[in-house]
Structures are given as structure tokens and as C-alpha cells.
Write a protein that holds these residues in place. Structure first.
Motif, PDB file in Angstrom:
ATOM      1  N   GLU A  81       0.852  -1.188   0.000  1.00 22.71           N
ATOM      2  CA  GLU A  81       0.000   0.000   0.000  1.00 22.71           C
ATOM      3  C   GLU A  81       0.889   1.241   0.000  1.00 22.71           C
ATOM      4  OE1 GLU A  81      -2.730  -0.287   3.299  1.00 22.71           O
ATOM      5  OE2 GLU A  81      -3.938  -1.797   2.271  1.00 22.71           O
ATOM      6  N   THR A  83       1.216   5.341   0.317  1.00 18.85           N
ATOM      7  CA  THR A  83       0.528   6.524   0.832  1.00 18.85           C
ATOM      8  C   THR A  83       0.892   7.707  -0.051  1.00 18.85           C
ATOM      9  OG1 THR A  83       0.596   5.642   3.077  1.00 18.85           O
ATOM     10  CG2 THR A  83       0.163   8.006   2.842  1.00 18.85           C
ATOM     11  N   PRO A  92      -1.524  12.804   4.635  1.00 16.87           N
ATOM     12  CA  PRO A  92      -1.932  11.672   3.789  1.00 16.87           C
ATOM     13  C   PRO A  92      -3.309  11.918   3.182  1.00 16.87           C
ATOM     14  CG  PRO A  92      -2.130  11.101   6.108  1.00 16.87           C
ATOM     15  CD  PRO A  92      -1.479  12.453   6.054  1.00 16.87           C
ATOM     16  N   ILE A  95      -4.414   6.078   0.131  1.00 12.74           N
ATOM     17  CA  ILE A  95      -3.569   4.913   0.395  1.00 12.74           C
ATOM     18  C   ILE A  95      -4.044   3.835  -0.572  1.00 12.74           C
ATOM     19  CG2 ILE A  95      -2.800   3.206   2.072  1.00 12.74           C
ATOM     20  CD1 ILE A  95      -3.552   5.273   4.285  1.00 12.74           C
ATOM     21  N   LYS A  98      -5.843  -0.648  -2.240  1.00 14.84           N
ATOM     22  CA  LYS A  98      -6.564  -1.334  -1.162  1.00 14.84           C
ATOM     23  C   LYS A  98      -7.702  -2.107  -1.806  1.00 14.84           C
ATOM     24  CE  LYS A  98      -6.022   1.497   2.982  1.00 14.84           C
ATOM     25  NZ  LYS A  98      -6.743   2.285   3.977  1.00 14.84           N
ATOM     26  N   GLU A 121      -9.858   3.938  -0.583  1.00 10.17           N
ATOM     27  CA  GLU A 121      -8.458   4.363  -0.654  1.00 10.17           C
ATOM     28  C   GLU A 121      -8.276   5.834  -0.265  1.00 10.17           C
ATOM     29  OE1 GLU A 121      -6.943   1.352  -4.170  1.00 10.17           O
ATOM     30  OE2 GLU A 121      -8.059   3.147  -4.782  1.00 10.17           O
TER      31      GLU A 121
END
Length: 177
Positions: A81, A83, A92, A95, A98, A121
Motif C-alpha cells: 500500500e 501513501t 496523507p 492509500i 486497497k 483508498e
């Protein structure tokens, strides 16, 4: 003339125009970070993040087409994953991947020309969608747009807007030192 206004389904967090009100540096308090990830260009990033509400980096920029972007050279299935951080604030924002593989993330992104994220995400603490579909950070960074398809909300995002470093220092702060 009525403007297009829409409410997107949860988990999408809606925002209002006040997020993008004029600030010290366009729609943000400061320029983007000097040392963006993946070879993203400072001037392109600053223009798209802070002085733009509708336009984008060119299609394929994130793949290195007509740019020095190195995302696909630096990231891969082994990255897990990834970021993606706000190019202004370093917070952030997404991500990914996912619930799908890196290859599926790249395939969908290639099909549309820009990194494409799904609801699961998105870091909703730091991202909002305006009624016209514009995706923005809570700090006032233009990110891209929500362009739903048959699978649901799809966030078509400029790589230059999410190439920041965690807790990174904006260019103005570096220049003042």
C-alpha cells in the motif's frame, strides 16, 4: 443559469467552496514542497495545486509520458500500500492499492490517464469533494475530480498534487530559512 450541484454517496465527505477560498498562495497558504516524490515538477505542481480549479496535468504524466515522473519506475507490486501525501501540507490523502492489486490500480489509472482511487483508498480526514465533483484537500489543494462509473465513485487525481512527503516543508518555508 443554475450550476451543477451534486451530493455523492457515503463514505464520500462533502465540502463547500470555503475550502478553496483565496489564501496567501492561491487556494493554499503556501507553495508546494520543493522536493516532490516521483520526479514531479515543482512549477507544474504549484500551478495545478494552488492556482487551478478545473485543469490537470496532461494525461499520462503519472506514467512519465512527456514528463520526468518516475512513479512506475519507483513503485510496484512489492511496494504494497502506497501513501500519497498532499504536495502542500504533507498530510496523507490516499492509500492505494486497497482491495485490489497494484496491477489493477495501474490498469484502471492507465485507462483514464490519471491515478484513479476508490472510496476505500481515500483518507477522508483530509479530503473533501465539492458539489461540482472537484476533489480537494482540507488545506485547499486542488486534487482532481470525482468521476463516478459503474463501480462507484472514482477519484481521478493529479500525481503532482499527491506527490508530497509526509510532514514536508513547503517551498516558501525553505526559502525563508
Amino acid at each position: 443559469m443554475a450550476s451543477f450541484q451534486k451530493k455523492y454517496p457515503p463514505p464520500c465527505v462533502m465540502g463547500d467552496e470555503s475550502i478553496m477560498s483565496p489564501k496567501a498562495h492561491g487556494t493554499s497558504p503556501n507553495p508546494v514542497q520543493n522536493d516532490l516524490r516521483w520526479g514531479c515538477d515543482f512549477e507544474t505542481a504549484d500551478r495545478i495545486c494552488n492556482f487551478n480549479r478545473h485543469y490537470a496535468e496532461h494525461a499520462g504524466y503519472w506514467e512519465g509520458k512527456g514528463s520526468y515522473a518516475t512513479f512506475l519506475k519507483e513503485e510496484g507490486e512489492a511496494s504494497g500500500e502506497i501513501t500519497f501525501f498532499d504536495s502542500n501540507t504533507g498530510k496523507p490523502l490516499f492509500i492505494a492499492p486497497k482491495g485490489r492489486t497494484f496491477a489493477e490500480f495501474v490498469s484502471e489509472s492507465r485507462a483514464h490517464g490519471w491515478p484513479s482511487f476508490r472510496d476505500n483508498e481515500v483518507v477522508w480526514e483530509n479530503v473533501r469533494v465539492l458539489p461540482n465533483g472537484e476533489a480537494v484537500s482540507v488545506g485547499g489543494t486542488h486534487l482532481g475530480h470525482n468521476l463516478p462509473d459503474r463501480k462507484g465513485s472514482r477519484y481521478c487525481i493529479n500525481l503532482v498534487c499527491v506527490a508530497g512527503r509526509p510532514g514536508g516543508t513547503p517551498a516558501a518555508a525553505i526559502e525563508e530559512k
